[in-house]
Design an enzyme around this catalytic site. Structure first.
Site, PDB file in Angstrom:
ATOM      1  N   GLU A   1      -1.217  -1.037  -4.773  1.00 57.60           N
ATOM      2  CA  GLU A   1      -2.480  -0.311  -4.950  1.00 57.60           C
ATOM      3  C   GLU A   1      -2.345   0.741  -6.037  1.00 57.60           C
ATOM      4  O   GLU A   1      -1.357   1.477  -6.087  1.00 57.60           O
ATOM      5  CB  GLU A   1      -2.931   0.354  -3.637  1.00 57.60           C
ATOM      6  CG  GLU A   1      -4.311   0.971  -3.789  1.00 57.60           C
ATOM      7  CD  GLU A   1      -4.934   1.382  -2.462  1.00 57.60           C
ATOM      8  OE1 GLU A   1      -5.092   0.517  -1.585  1.00 57.60           O
ATOM      9  OE2 GLU A   1      -5.247   2.567  -2.314  1.00 57.60           O
TER      10      GLU A   1
ATOM     11  N   ASP B   1      -2.422   0.942   7.043  1.00 53.02           N
ATOM     12  CA  ASP B   1      -1.658   0.729   5.808  1.00 53.02           C
ATOM     13  C   ASP B   1      -1.209  -0.722   5.688  1.00 53.02           C
ATOM     14  O   ASP B   1      -1.159  -1.286   4.600  1.00 53.02           O
ATOM     15  CB  ASP B   1      -0.425   1.638   5.770  1.00 53.02           C
ATOM     16  CG  ASP B   1      -0.773   3.048   6.199  1.00 53.02           C
ATOM     17  OD1 ASP B   1      -0.968   3.889   5.325  1.00 53.02           O
ATOM     18  OD2 ASP B   1      -0.874   3.277   7.422  1.00 53.02           O
TER      19      ASP B   1
ATOM     20  N   ASP C   1       0.884  -1.172   0.000  1.00 52.12           N
ATOM     21  CA  ASP C   1       0.000   0.000   0.000  1.00 52.12           C
ATOM     22  C   ASP C   1       0.915   1.213   0.000  1.00 52.12           C
ATOM     23  O   ASP C   1       1.480   1.579   1.040  1.00 52.12           O
ATOM     24  CB  ASP C   1      -0.879  -0.015   1.256  1.00 52.12           C
ATOM     25  CG  ASP C   1      -1.849   1.160   1.273  1.00 52.12           C
ATOM     26  OD1 ASP C   1      -2.305   1.576   0.204  1.00 52.12           O
ATOM     27  OD2 ASP C   1      -2.131   1.661   2.383  1.00 52.12           O
TER      28      ASP C   1
END
Lengths: 180, 180
Positions: B66, B139, B5
């Site tokens: 992501e 996260d 992430d």
């Protein structure tokens, strides 16, 4: 002074040597390319390799990278931002300080006003570096403009002062002309 | 399966081992941090070093990152995009294939619908991985969700079929519950 105009497909690189009197010499100009049909991770690795090779060959002291904004060119902006991250990373891993400048800072530093068009910037870069033709492609010219911008705005040369040199006079003249 | 992430200040990393029956085990979860007071080139270099260390320690087969969009969170989106570029670069330089997934693809893969809230995604990740508590910080949980998403959507495990395993049943049950 290494300037990098970040891009996924074409990453412009330009190196100039700027004297304390602000006169400048072309050291290297080129483009690091990556094939749009390759996966993104391979493209970014190619760009990193290309930029590292330029740094290894020319050993610049500082790296200037064009600042990318979210609101511009939505379609390609994420790729441009990723390429700018690679450019900054390569600078950091080479132990070089990095700076970012916006396109209008570059235009203002080179031509004297921030809304100059690309052609005016390129013409001034060619004049300052005493090139016979405009540097091509545009990404390479932008990289040279970035390097000059950084040298003139904030580099050690910016602190120097003194009477105008011939290069400075040419620059000031052309600046005035470009404002008409 | 390594999920990342991306973020400049906190880059979530999560590794899961996913069996052909879609059941999953936690291998590693953590966060690579960089200090906002450091220059950007040093921060990106720190992130690259941290991600390379995770890859060297756990040798994943695939990296899922992501996907970042220009329209989200304008203030930080450029840093996030740069960090995602570093994540993809590190994958490419390690010879690992990389994939990107949007936040709604991740939510849909984990909870069954793309507009699930973060808490629902985290609860499902904890359930699937049989964790006693929600993975922290967010996260890190997002990185685990990304890794699971990639394994379930497109990884080799996605091609497998057969009767529901206990983990799949738990997932299907929780999915139904979360839709109420």
């Amino acid at each position: 002074m290494l300037g990098i105009d970040p891009g996924l497909t074409r990453c412009g690189v330009g190196i100039v040597d700027v004297a304390p009197d602000r006169s400048a010499q072309l050291v290297h100009v080129g483009v690091v390319r990556s094939d749009p049909s390759e996966p993104i991770e391979a493209r970014l690795a190619l760009i990193a390799t290309g930029l590292r090779a330029v740094i290894a060959a020319h050993r610049p002291d500082v790296v200037a990278v064009e600042r990318v904004f979210a609101q511009h060119n939505r379609h390609t902006v994420m790729g441009t931002a990723q390429a700018s991250g690679i450019a900054l990373l390569v600078a950091g891993e080479s132990g070089l300080p990095a700076a970012t400048h916006t396109p209008s800072e570059v235009k203002a530093a080179i031509t004297g006003y921030g809304s100059a068009d690309k052609r005016q910037v390129q013409a001034m870069v060619a004049r300052v570096l005493r090139l016979d033709a405009l540097p091509r492609p545009a990404d390479a010219a932008d990289a040279l403009a970035l390097a000059l911008c950084h040298a003139w705005r904030g580099g050690p040369a910016a602190a120097a002062s003194g009477p105008l040199t011939p290069a400075q006079r040419a620059w000031a003249d052309a600046e005035r002309l470009s404002r008409r």
